[in-house]
Scaffold this active site. Structure first.
Site, PDB file in Angstrom:
ATOM      1  CG  ASP A  73      66.509  31.591   9.304  1.00 46.58           C
ATOM      2  OD1 ASP A  73      66.020  32.664   9.678  1.00 46.58           O
ATOM      3  OD2 ASP A  73      67.624  31.189   9.665  1.00 46.58           O
TER       4      ASP A  73
ATOM      5  CG  ASP B 212      68.142  36.677   9.137  1.00 45.45           C
ATOM      6  OD1 ASP B 212      68.242  37.143  10.289  1.00 45.45           O
ATOM      7  OD2 ASP B 212      67.964  35.463   8.905  1.00 45.45           O
TER       8      ASP B 212
END
Length: 188
Positions: free
Chosen positions: A119, A153
């Protein structure tokens, strides 16, 4: 980059912040190694189901916007699966003190389907302290938009959000098209 390191893209409000997510959303984990394997297998089955659903929707001429949004969810889920499946195989472990090495001689830090998901997008838009009179969190610091996430995401979130926003339009047109098709069959 090392774990936790970041660099500014647009001041202090848009950052590339490198973390590795060991499990589900917001870094939650599910039952250790077996939980990670179960989660990975569940994701694969879910993506296969979404893929079949997409094929069915295209074949049956569902609303194009709806198909596009489901495709965003499919692509995001597939991206996270690929990251989780292969990242641990091809990189050494990252630490706050050392960068991960691509294709290390000793092999990656994890086996197939046991890797972490990278991420990196971070938008700490607003920070401050709740007033002392504020219930429950009075006097505590807050940061608005704390999660660090990735493009996969984002695709999932945008797809779900757009389906929720436009669901009446998507399913109204589908209902009207089926009603029109049924009335044509009855007239024949």
């Amino acid at each position: 980059m090392t774990i936790g390191q970041d660099f500014k893209v647009l001041g202090d409000k848009v950052l590339i912040h490198f973390i590795e997510n060991p499990g589900m959303a917001y870094g939650m984990e599910f039952g250790g190694e077996y939980g990670k394997l179960f989660l990975s297998v569940f994701r694969i089955i879910a993506v296969m189901g979404i893929g079949y659903g997409l094929h069915y929707m295209v074949k049956n001429k569902y609303n194009r916007g709806f198909i596009l949004n489901v495709a965003l969810i499919f692509a995001g889920a597939l991206g996270n699966i690929i990251d989780s499946a292969f990242y641990g195989l091809i990189f050494s472990e990252s630490t706050p003190f050392s960068k991960a090495v691509l294709f290390p001689e000793a092999g990656g830090y994890a086996t197939f389907l046991h890797g972490k998901v990278v991420d990196m997008l971070y938008f700490p838009l607003l920070s401050g302290t709740f007033p002392t009179w504020f219930p429950i969190w009075g006097g505590e610091d807050f940061l608005f938009f704390r999660p660090v996430f990735n493009i996969a995401d984002s695709a999932i979130s945008v797809g779900v959000f757009l389906i929720l926003i436009f669901q009446k339009r998507y399913f109204k047109e589908e209902h009207e098209e089926k009603s029109h098709a049924n009335s044509e069959i009855i007239e024949d």
